[in-house]
Each structure stands twice: as structure tokens, then as C-alpha cells.
Enzyme design. Structure first.
Site, mmCIF file in Angstrom:
data_model
loop_
_atom_site.group_PDB
_atom_site.id
_atom_site.type_symbol
_atom_site.label_atom_id
_atom_site.label_comp_id
_atom_site.label_asym_id
_atom_site.label_seq_id
_atom_site.Cartn_x
_atom_site.Cartn_y
_atom_site.Cartn_z
ATOM 1 N N SER B 291 38.520 42.265 40.985
ATOM 2 C CA SER B 291 39.515 41.222 41.226
ATOM 3 C C SER B 291 39.041 39.820 40.892
ATOM 4 C CB SER B 291 39.939 41.262 42.701
ATOM 5 O OG SER B 291 40.495 42.515 43.004
ATOM 6 N N THR B 292 37.774 39.660 40.572
ATOM 7 C CA THR B 292 37.320 38.319 40.184
ATOM 8 C C THR B 292 37.990 37.867 38.889
ATOM 9 O OG1 THR B 292 35.435 39.382 39.139
ATOM 10 C CG2 THR B 292 35.097 38.475 41.330
#
Lengths: 216, 579
Positions: B291-292
């Protein structure tokens, strides 16, 4: 080829005067001696000069070589020192022995001038007998050091006679306006006005001791 | 022949009489003869004087000063390799002249076994068998031990064995041992750069004209130590397989710290060659960082016009694409605004943004961010990202890449992309060398300043309100996004039991300057976090502790009262929903 004239036939019956002969020889020998002495002096002088210059040059070279050698030694010592004080080793010492932790945001002062808050005269924030305050139920108004009411209810300046020997036993252990047992770090971190001034370091020490006693 | 007058005087004795010849000339010739004699005498005297001077000098040297003028100490040969220092001058690598013990077996005298025992007593770190084998070597020359101390060299010299040779050879010393091992690199046994900076700047380091000038890195050793220490602690706490971290200056592109754990002692790299410790996980290893990547997708969507306003809302109901189903891990009811998408890390919403963007836009922005190129920087160990093949980059790939799956990059890739995201939208080249103070670093604009500011505010909210709240170091305005991705199995597919936990962010978010990326490889979880293996539970606390340590070093003043401008996002999220 230069023609050499034939030798003259001397008059063998009349020898030359001895005095004239001696004087001539002396002159010649003296001139030769002076010439030899001059030559020797020049040679010796030149040699001495050259020797002196060479000696100076050798000394400079020797000094430069010693400097290089010393620079190498300093470099080696520096490397050893850096190995001994390597950061991972310092970290191990801190983790195992010192236990230092990074400072919190509230522990940093935005300006050096804020240090002066700790040096205010005691009339501004008089120290109180903190152990008694911590042991007893403190008034609600006195739980926060920033409350003006608490400041008004505090003791007067210690320069007065009452401060040295209070006659009223009830005032012997008044609620400490500057004692922040509820949340001293938060109080200092959140405020920036003059009421945020804490007690002097001695008071802080007593507060810490009292806190240590109070904790189970 | 001119006439002359000769007379001889006979002397008694055994030898024949030597005629004494005298020449007597007349007038000027006799005077010329006298002058010639005088000159001859002067020459003889001069020669005698010179001989006397030389004799006196010999007496001076031999008798008066028998020790002589003294020989200057032997000058060490010039160092063949320049030092490496950090941005503040702290030594990272230096060359010194070490001793090496070699043997000429044919010149040995005496008992070799006894000599081997005596050498082994002086060099206890060297196996006795190896020493004995070297002494029995059937050749003219063989090294016995290298990198021995001066004290050991003196004791070996005192053995008096003519077959032993003590040689001086340049050797490389890394005082901090494992610190920045992968970044600094090491040299081979022959002194040539073998990895890291040592290899990347081989020509510069071996340039004789600049041998006295150290190579100054952008690295800050104190930040590096703090990063490695916190990563090491997290690895131990979560029993992780490895970890990596990057601290990057978003304004200049300088790498202030780059860590890859486990590390190894670069003073002895050969003993551990080929082991996993040698893999630079920060620049060579590629990982799906989960999710970064979502903030990048949001920025791309804003920049491409897919998101007209942060108030737009996205449904979070699971969607199915082909044989894949996309759903949120942190499920929230109702459509989410754009900041809420990052706060709650919605896979579905970012997939929909990517879908609306399309492959061309997504690929173009990924390329402009450098996420499809080899890792940035000068290191030779640069990993190539794993992206969907062009023929397979369809809708499913577009959507999964949108929330960070299907694209594997290095942590340095991600740090560079986040620097572009938060510094106003300008991509600047990543460098491991120090950039002179005040020197402007040119860059290429990828995002507009407004997009950068808006996404930066969302990153701050993702920390204060979202999954990254454990990264919130009080007073330092940390912003960022957590990431959790399952590891790929060697044979294909994902391993649900093994995660990559990561956090990418920056601080202070009111004026973003320092970008942080932390990645923990295969954490097992810890009791204090409920054995969670997510980025928020594993990587975010590392960032919290790291920022507390490095912010004072980097000169960032804490200010609990200061926050980035969040007015554009007011009313678009519910504060405290995740607390």
C-alpha cells in the site's frame, strides 16, 4: 712555434749578490704562499658552504621524512581510535549500560532564552514542600501549575519572616502551586507563557524524589 | 736542442748514482722556470690541502661522529586509495600499510614444525595447520598471513628466520565494521573495489592526483547508525528475515542513510562471500511494497484529472477482475473520500482510480518516477523492478499495481518516488555523494506543487488518523503510508504466511525534507502488537523511534503546535475514526 732565444753566457767570475737573491726568493715564496692560501681558503670556503647547504638540505629532508612518518603514525592512531569509538560499539554500550534514550519533543527548548525560565527568582515560582502536597489531596485548582488561582493561593516570597517560620500550622504545608504531579511534562510542553515556568532545579529534584516515594 | 748546464752528483751506495739534474737558464727563461716551479708547488700544496680536507672529513665521519648524520626514517609509499568519509568527515574507509608474513620455503633453516609452532603462538588467529602447510609449500614464495599487527610483525622479526619475509602492503580499514556495509562496499584481496562505493568510484578513489582528498559521501554516519540500530531491533523483536531502510533528502536527492540487514563485517568480506548478508536489500532486492504505492496512485489520478476534487467519493465494495477479487483489508462502510482512501488504505478505491487512469497514464507516471528503471544512484548493485510484461499489462495489472501489487521495486526506488511526491513534485537524481551546500539540484517536474501539497496533507492524515499512527513521533509531523504485501513464493503465487511490512513517508510534513522508507522482510510478529505482521504494527514503530533519534541530528525542531495545512481536507474525514 715560439723561438726560444739562446741562453746568455754568464759572467762566471762574478757571483750575484746574496741579498738580492734572498729578497727575490722571498717575494716569490710569499706570492706563492698567498696564492696557495687564497686557493685553499676559496676551496675550503666553497666546500664549507656546500657542506652547510647540504647539511641544511639533509635536515629539511629528514624533517619532512619524519613528518611523513609521524603523519603515518597519527593516521594509524586515528584509525585505531575510530575503531575503538565505532558507532556500533557506542550503540552497544548505550543499549547495555547507559540506556540513554532520545529526547522527547517536550524536552527541547525552542530558544536558548527559554533556559532563563529556570533561573527566575523564587518570588516568581516559590518552591513548596512538595512531599506534603503529593501525599495529601491537592485542591483542584492547584493541580495545574498554570492556574493563576493556584499562584495566588501559594505562599509569599521566602524573603519574608513567615517564610522562615510560619506561625499557622495550616500554612506550613500549603498546596504547591508549582508542583505539577498531575502532568508536569505536558504542562511544560503545551504552554509557553510565563505561568509555564517550573520550579527551580532544587524543587525539581525534590519533586522527583517525592514521586519516587509515592510510586509503589 | 737548447744548450744547458748539467751536473751530476754521485752518491755512495748499492744503487747506481742518480744524476741530479739542474737547469739553469739565463734571464727571462730562468724567471719563467721559477714561476713554473712555484705554480707546481702551489698545485701540489692545493692537492695536498684537498687530500687533507678529505682526510679530516673522513676522520670527522668515522671518529667524531661514528653514528653518522643519521638516515631519515623510511618514507612510506604513497597510499594507493583515497579515504571515504561521511558528509561530516567521519571516516568510513581508510588505507594503511599493513604487514604481511610470507615465507620462502627454500631459504628456511631449522626445524619447520618448530617454526610453525612458534609462528602460530604469535598469530593465534591463523590456523596452525595453514601455517605449517605454508612452510612446507613446494615453491619459492607463499603468504602465511596478511593484515598482522606491528607488534606481531616485531615478534616475527625477532625469530630471526631468514626464510620469513615481512612485507608492507596497503590494506583497507573500515572502522565501523558493519555500519553501511552494503553502501560503502569493500575491496578485493588485490585492493580493487569489489562492491558498493568502493567499486562504483574505483577510478576516483585510485586517482593519484586526488589520493589525498577523501571521497565525501552524502551519508550521515549518525543517521545510518540510528537506522541500522532501529532496524536491527525490529528484526530481533519480530524475528524477521531481513530489513532495509533509506533516509533521503527530498530537496537534494542525497542518500543520508541506506541500510540492509543482516549485514557483515566489510573488513572480512571474504569469509562470508556469497551469503545472504551480501545482498543489498535496499538497492538490489526488489519487493512488492504494497500500500505504500497508493499515495502515488492518488497523485497520478489527481494530476491526470481523474480526481477532480479530494471530496470525490469511491465505493469500497469488493470488485472482481478476471479471476481476481479485490477487497479492502480495513473495511469501512460507505464510499470514501480521497483522504479517507489513504487513511483506511482502501485497495478497492485505489484500484478504481487506477482503472480510471488507464494503463498508458499509469505506465507513463511510473516511468517518470523512475519505478520502471533500474534503481537510482551510483551503486553498481542496482535492482531492476519487476513490472507486468507489456503484453500482460491489462486491466487487472493496472488495478493491482494501483494498490501496490504486481510491481516489485527496491526501497530506494520507493524513497526516490516519495521524495518526488512530497518535495513539490520534482524528481531529482538520487546520489550517494554529498551535494555542496547551496548548490541547486536540477530536477524534472512530475507532479504539480498543488498535487504534492495535497497528497502530503493526506500522508499526514494517514499517520494521525490511519494505519500509520504508530509512526507519529510527537512534534515532528511525520506523514506516510504503511504497506503490507505477501511474499512471492519461489514457484509462483503468494505466501499468505510471509509478509513484507513497510512504511514510506517523510517529515516534517509542513515542509517535507526527509524521506524515510522502512521495510521488514518476513516478520513473525510480536506480543506487544498482537503478533500482527502488518506494516502499521511492524514498520511504523521503527519510523517512530527512528525519527525521534535522527530529527535532532538533522536539525529538525519539534513543535507539537505545528501541523501542515490540512484546510483543503477539512470535513472530508472523521477524526479519530481508527482510534
Amino acid at each position: 712555434m715560439i723561438p726560444i732565444p739562446p741562453p746568455r753566457i754568464r759572467n762566471t767570475g762574478l757571483p750575484r749578490p746574496r741579498a738580492a737573491l734572498t729578497a727575490g726568493r722571498r717575494r716569490h715564496w710569499l706570492a706563492a704562499l698567498l696564492m696557495v692560501a687564497g686557493t685553499l681558503s676559496a676551496a675550503l670556503g666553497g666546500y664549507a658552504l656546500s657542506h652547510a647547504v647540504a647539511a641544511e638540505r639533509r635536515a629539511v629532508e629528514r624533517l619532512a621524512a619524519e613528518n611523513r612518518a609521524l603523519a603515518g603514525t597519527v593516521r594509524a592512531l586515528d584509525a585505531e581510535l575510530r575503531v575503538r569509538m565505532r558507532l556500533p560499539q557506542l550503540q552497544r554500550w548505550n543499549d547495555g549500560i547507559l540506556g540513554l534514550k532520545p529526547i522527547a519533543a517536550a524536552q527541547q527548548l525552542g530558544s536558548p532564552l527559554l533556559v532563563a525560565r529556570y533561573l527566575l527568582p523564587e518570588t516568581e515560582a516559590p518552591p513548596a514542600p512538595v512531599p506534603a502536597v503529593l501525599a495529601g489531596p491537592a485542591p483542584a485548582a492547584a493541580t495545574h501549575p498554570l492556574q493563576p488561582a493556584a499562584r495566588e493561593g501559594g505562599p509569599r516570597a521566602p524573603s519574608s519572616g513567615e517564610a522562615r517560620g510560619p506561625s499557622d500550622p495550616a500554612r506550613a504545608m500549603p498546596p504547591a502551586p508549582a508542583a505539577p504531579p498531575a502532568a508536569p511534562p505536558a504542562g511544560r510542553a503545551g504552554g509557553s507563557g510565563p505561568a509555564d515556568r517550573g520550579p527551580p532545579p532544587s524543587g525539581l529534584l525534590r519533586l522527583v524524589e517525592a514521586e519516587a516515594v509515592r510510586l509503589p | 736542442m737548447p744548450a744547458g748546464h748539467f751536473h751530476a752528483v754521485a752518491r755512495p751506495g748499492l744503487r747506481p748514482p742518480v744524476p741530479r739534474v739542474g737547469l739553469r737558464l739565463a734571464g727571462a727563461q730562468q724567471q719563467a722556470l721559477g714561476v713554473a716551479r712555484q705554480r707546481l708547488a702551489a698545485g701540489i700544496l692545493l692537492f695536498a690541502g684537498l687530500v687533507t680536507v678529505i682526510a679530516l672529513r673522513l676522520v670527522d665521519l668515522a671518529v667524531l661522529r661514528p653514528e653518522g648524520p643519521g638516515r631519515p626514517p623510511p618514507a612510506a609509499p604513497p597510499l594507493p586509495r583515497a579515504d571515504i568519509v561521511d558528509r561530516h568527515g567521519a571516516l568510513l574507509a581508510a588505507t594503511y600499510h599493513a604487514y604481511a608474513l610470507a615465507v620462502r620455503p627454500r631459504d628456511l633453516s631449522g626445524d619447520r614444525a618448530e617454526l610453525a609452532r612458534r609462528i602460530a603462538a604469535i598469530l593465534p588467529e591463523r590456523p596452525a595447520d595453514a601455517i605449517a602447510a605454508a612452510l612446507r609449500h613446494d615453491g619459492p614464495f607463499r603468504f602465511v598471513a596478511r593484515r598482522i599487527t606491528p607488534e606481531q610483525a616485531r615478534r616475527l622479526r625477532d625469530l630471526g628466520e631468514p626464510g620469513l619475509v615481512l612485507e608492507r602492503e596497503p590494506d583497507r580499514l573500515y572502522p565501523n565494521q558493519r555500519l553501511a556495509a552494503h553502501l560503502v562496499g569493500h575491496v578485493s584481496i588485490d585492493g580493487a573495489g569489489a562492491a558498493g562505493i568502493e567499486r562504483a568510484f574505483e577510478a576516483r578513489l585510485t586517482d593519484p592526483a586526488r589520493a589525498d582528498l577523501p571521497l565525501v559521501l552524502a551519508l550521515d554516519a549518525r543517521v545510518q547508525q540510528a537506522l541500522e540500530s532501529e532496524l536491527d531491533r525490529a528484526m530481533a523483536r519480530h524475528q524477521a528475515e531481513g530489513a532495509a531502510g533509506v533516509v533521503l533528502d527530498a530537496e537534494t536527492g542525497e542518500v543520508l542513510a541506506l541500510a540492509s540487514l543482516p549485514a557483515f563485517d566489510i573488513n572480512r568480506p571474504g569469509a562470508e562471500a556469497g551469503r545472504p548478508e551480501h545482498i543489498n536489500r535496499a538497492t538490489l532486492g526488489v519487493y512488492e511494497l504494497g500500500s505504500t504505492l497508493k499515495p502515488l496512485t492518488v497523485a497520478m489520478a489527481i494530476e491526470a484529472g481523474v480526481i477532480a476534487s479530494p471530496a470525490e467519493r469511491y465505493a469500497v465494495a469488493p470488485i472482481r477482475v478476471g479471476r481476481h477479487s479485490i477487497r479492502d483489508i480495513h473495511r469501512r462502510p460507505g464510499p470514501l473520500s480521497v483522504p479517507e482512501v489513504l487513511i483506511h488504505s482502501s485497495n478497492v478505491a485505489t484500484a478504481r482510480m487506477a482503472e480510471a487512469m488507464g494503463r498508458a497514464t499509469q505506465e507513463a507516471y511510473l516511468r517518470r518516477l523512475g519505478l520502471l528503471d533500474p534503481a537510482p544512484g551510483e551503486l553498481p548493485e542496482r535492482g531492476r523492478p519487476l513490472a507486468p510484461a507489456p503484453e500482460a499489462w491489462g486491466l487487472s495489472s493496472v488495478m493491482t499495481v494501483g494498490f501496490g501489487h504486481g510491481l516489485a521495486v527496491t526501497p530506494l526506488h520507493l524513497a526516490s518516488a516519495y521524495a518526488t511526491l512530497v518535495n513539490g513534485g520534482i524528481r531529482r537524481p538520487v546520489t550517494f555523494l554529498k551535494v555542496p551546500e547551496g548548490k541547486p539540484v536540477p530536477g524534472v517536474r512530475v507532479f504539480s506543487a498543488e498535487t504534492s501539497r495535497l497528497v502530503g496533507a493526506m500522508l499526514r492524515l494517514a499517520v494521525t488518523e490511519g494505519t500509520g499512527r504508530r509512526a507519529d513521533a510527537p512534534g515532528y509531523r511525520v506523514g506516510g503510508k504503511t504497506g503490507t504485501a505477501e511474499k512471492l513464493r519461489p514457484g509462483g503465487g503468494y505466501d499468505r504466511r510471509r509478509n513484507i511490512a513497510s512504511f514510506a513517508g517523510a517529515f516534517p510534513m509542513d515542509a517535507p525534507r526527509y524521506v524515510l522508507v522502512v521495510m521488514i522482510d518476513d516478520p513473525k510478529g510480536a506480543a506487544e502488537t498482537g503478533f500482527s505482521r502488518s506494516g502499521g504494527a511492524v514498520a511504523a514503530p521503527v519510523v517512530h523511534d527512528l525519527v525521534l533519534r535522527i530529527a535532532p541530528v538533522l536539525g529538525v525542531l519539534p513543535d507539537p503546535a505545528r501541523e501542515p495545512d490540512l484546510s483543503a481536507l477539512a470535513g472530508l474525514y472523521t477524526p479519530g475514526t481508527r482510534r
